[in-house]
Design an enzyme around this catalytic site. Structure first.
Site, PDB file in Angstrom:
ATOM      1  N   ASP A 177      42.853  17.859  46.588  1.00  0.00           N
ATOM      2  CA  ASP A 177      42.036  17.056  45.658  1.00  0.00           C
ATOM      3  C   ASP A 177      42.394  17.326  44.196  1.00  0.00           C
ATOM      4  OD1 ASP A 177      41.053  19.575  45.336  1.00  0.00           O
ATOM      5  OD2 ASP A 177      38.930  19.034  45.527  1.00  0.00           O
ATOM      6  N   GLY A 178      43.433  18.154  43.976  1.00  0.00           N
ATOM      7  CA  GLY A 178      43.888  18.399  42.606  1.00  0.00           C
ATOM      8  C   GLY A 178      43.374  19.676  41.984  1.00  0.00           C
ATOM      9  N   GLU A 179      42.505  20.425  42.677  1.00  0.00           N
ATOM     10  CA  GLU A 179      42.028  21.694  42.126  1.00  0.00           C
ATOM     11  C   GLU A 179      43.186  22.688  42.038  1.00  0.00           C
ATOM     12  OE1 GLU A 179      38.780  23.418  44.248  1.00  0.00           O
ATOM     13  OE2 GLU A 179      37.441  21.722  43.876  1.00  0.00           O
ATOM     14  N   ARG A 233      44.183  19.030  16.814  1.00  0.00           N
ATOM     15  CA  ARG A 233      44.011  17.995  15.789  1.00  0.00           C
ATOM     16  C   ARG A 233      42.547  17.617  15.601  1.00  0.00           C
ATOM     17  NH1 ARG A 233      48.827  14.157  17.837  1.00  0.00           N
ATOM     18  NH2 ARG A 233      48.285  15.195  19.784  1.00  0.00           N
ATOM     19  N   ASP A 283      52.836  13.648   4.201  1.00  0.00           N
ATOM     20  CA  ASP A 283      51.463  13.397   3.726  1.00  0.00           C
ATOM     21  C   ASP A 283      51.015  14.580   2.861  1.00  0.00           C
ATOM     22  OD1 ASP A 283      50.764  15.499   5.492  1.00  0.00           O
ATOM     23  OD2 ASP A 283      50.467  14.067   7.122  1.00  0.00           O
ATOM     24  N   LYS A 309      50.384   8.071   1.060  1.00  0.00           N
ATOM     25  CA  LYS A 309      50.089   6.866   1.827  1.00  0.00           C
ATOM     26  C   LYS A 309      48.657   6.445   1.581  1.00  0.00           C
ATOM     27  CE  LYS A 309      50.493   8.389   5.866  1.00  0.00           C
ATOM     28  NZ  LYS A 309      50.939   9.462   6.705  1.00  0.00           N
ATOM     29  N   THR A 367      53.452  10.174  18.133  1.00  0.00           N
ATOM     30  CA  THR A 367      53.995   8.839  18.422  1.00  0.00           C
ATOM     31  C   THR A 367      55.132   8.487  17.470  1.00  0.00           C
ATOM     32  OG1 THR A 367      52.357   7.827  16.989  1.00  0.00           O
ATOM     33  CG2 THR A 367      51.795   7.995  19.326  1.00  0.00           C
ATOM     34  N   GLY A 404      55.095   7.490  14.499  1.00  0.00           N
ATOM     35  CA  GLY A 404      54.837   6.384  13.564  1.00  0.00           C
ATOM     36  C   GLY A 404      54.975   6.829  12.121  1.00  0.00           C
ATOM     37  N   THR A 405      54.285   7.917  11.760  1.00  0.00           N
ATOM     38  CA  THR A 405      54.286   8.406  10.380  1.00  0.00           C
ATOM     39  C   THR A 405      55.692   8.784   9.932  1.00  0.00           C
ATOM     40  OG1 THR A 405      52.061   9.273  10.702  1.00  0.00           O
ATOM     41  CG2 THR A 405      53.283  10.150   8.838  1.00  0.00           C
TER      42      THR A 405
END
Length: 317
Positions: free
Chosen positions: A43-45, A102, A175, A198, A229, A231-232
């Site tokens: 079951d993933g335990e 984060r 940033d 920005k 991701t 993007g920045t």
């Protein structure tokens, strides 16, 4: 380093997030990885079995809480519980990448502070120390009531660029939050810094990028702690080229690289992206533009210093 570390009470174990890094750390120390099996019930335990005596030992568990984050975090908590019940003397968590970092404050109403929750979970499970690399927010150290050694990736990244002998460098923070990191690298490479400012004039209107500092005709190095991701970092690289930079390199400590990241980096103006192996790069992420560097020598040195009760702060510089 000579094989066969002199003290058999130091034991290094790994879970599933980064076994290659753990092997390199153990080899650098001169010891074998501890025997343990990590499996799952149907079951993933998570099921963990430590297959050697660790009574009275100082145990170091290597586990980044990278993707799948919750699975790796749960493995770590269960491992800490197993070690505590097996009478380990100290349980030292070597977490090259600290997931959930984060979310370190309430940026909006009714938000959780997950970085604190993870710190509480680790301590409640029984951790006696945390060794980590480039926390997203350094104040996360204060979320713990146990010692936290935060190592830094800047020297490793800087040494790589030093060997490249690039000319007319400028170190760029993508940033305002990353200025301290950019300054550290700039000091090492004896280069000036620039900052990308920005802002969104109003919601859903694309960002206006102003570059603070002189980048005209220079080789720019963008530095960040995490690239997720991408993007920045790719927008920043493209803005630097548009504003007259000769070429753009990028570097980070933690290559999370999720979602569209690889495609974005591949198609961006970034010439080369330098990362460390705090998070292993899956095969589909190993593109020509990305160069991984190892943090194993740094982490193994930290483990030896902690174990031998020497100062670790020399490694923070």
């Amino acid at each position: 380093m000579a094989t066969g570390y002199k003290d058999s009470s130091l034991k290094v174990f790994t879970l599933n997030s980064n076994p290659e890094l753990a092997e390199a750390i153990a080899a650098n120390i001169g010891t074998e990885l501890g025997q343990c099996s990590v499996s799952t019930f149907s079951d993933g335990e998570v099921q963990i079995n430590i297959e050697e005596s660790i009574r009275g030992c100082d145990v170091y568990v290597v586990q980044s809480t990278s993707e799948p984050v919750n699975q790796h975090l749960m493995e770590l908590l269960i491992m800490i519980d197993a070690l505590k019940r097996a009478s380990a003397k100290t349980i030292n968590i070597v977490m090259p990448y600290y997931g959930y970092a984060r979310q370190d404050r309430k940026a909006r109403a009714r938000e959780p502070i997950t970085a604190k929750l993870v710190a509480d979970l680790l301590q409640t499970a029984g951790a006696s120390r945390v060794i980590t690399l480039d926390l997203h927010a350094p104040q996360i150290q204060g979320f713990f009531n146990i010692p936290v050694d935060q190592l830094v990736g800047v020297p490793i990244l800087s040494d790589y660029f030093q060997e490249k002998n690039l000319e007319d460098l400028v170190i760029v923070s993508p940033d305002h939050g990353g200025v301290t990191r950019a300054r550290q690298m700039a000091d090492r490479l004896k280069a000036p810094i620039a900052i990308i400012d920005k802002r969104r004039p109003r919601p859903n209107v694309s960002e206006v990028m102003n570059i603070v500092g002189n980048i005209e005709g220079k080789t720019a190095i963008l530095i960040d702690d995490i690239i997720d991701t991408a993007g920045t970092i790719t927008l920043a690289a493209n803005a630097l080229i548009e504003n007259g930079a000769k070429e753009v390199y990028a570097c980070c400590t933690h290559p999370v690289l999720s979602g569209p990241a690889i495609e974005r980096i591949d198609q961006s103006k970034i010439k080369e992206l330098i990362v460390t192996n705090t998070i292993p790069l899956k095969e589909e992420k190993q593109i020509e533009k990305i160069t991984p560097l190892s943090v194993a020598p740094l982490i193994s040195e930290a483990i030896i210093r902690v174990h031998e009760l020497q100062s670790v702060s020399i490694l923070f510089d």
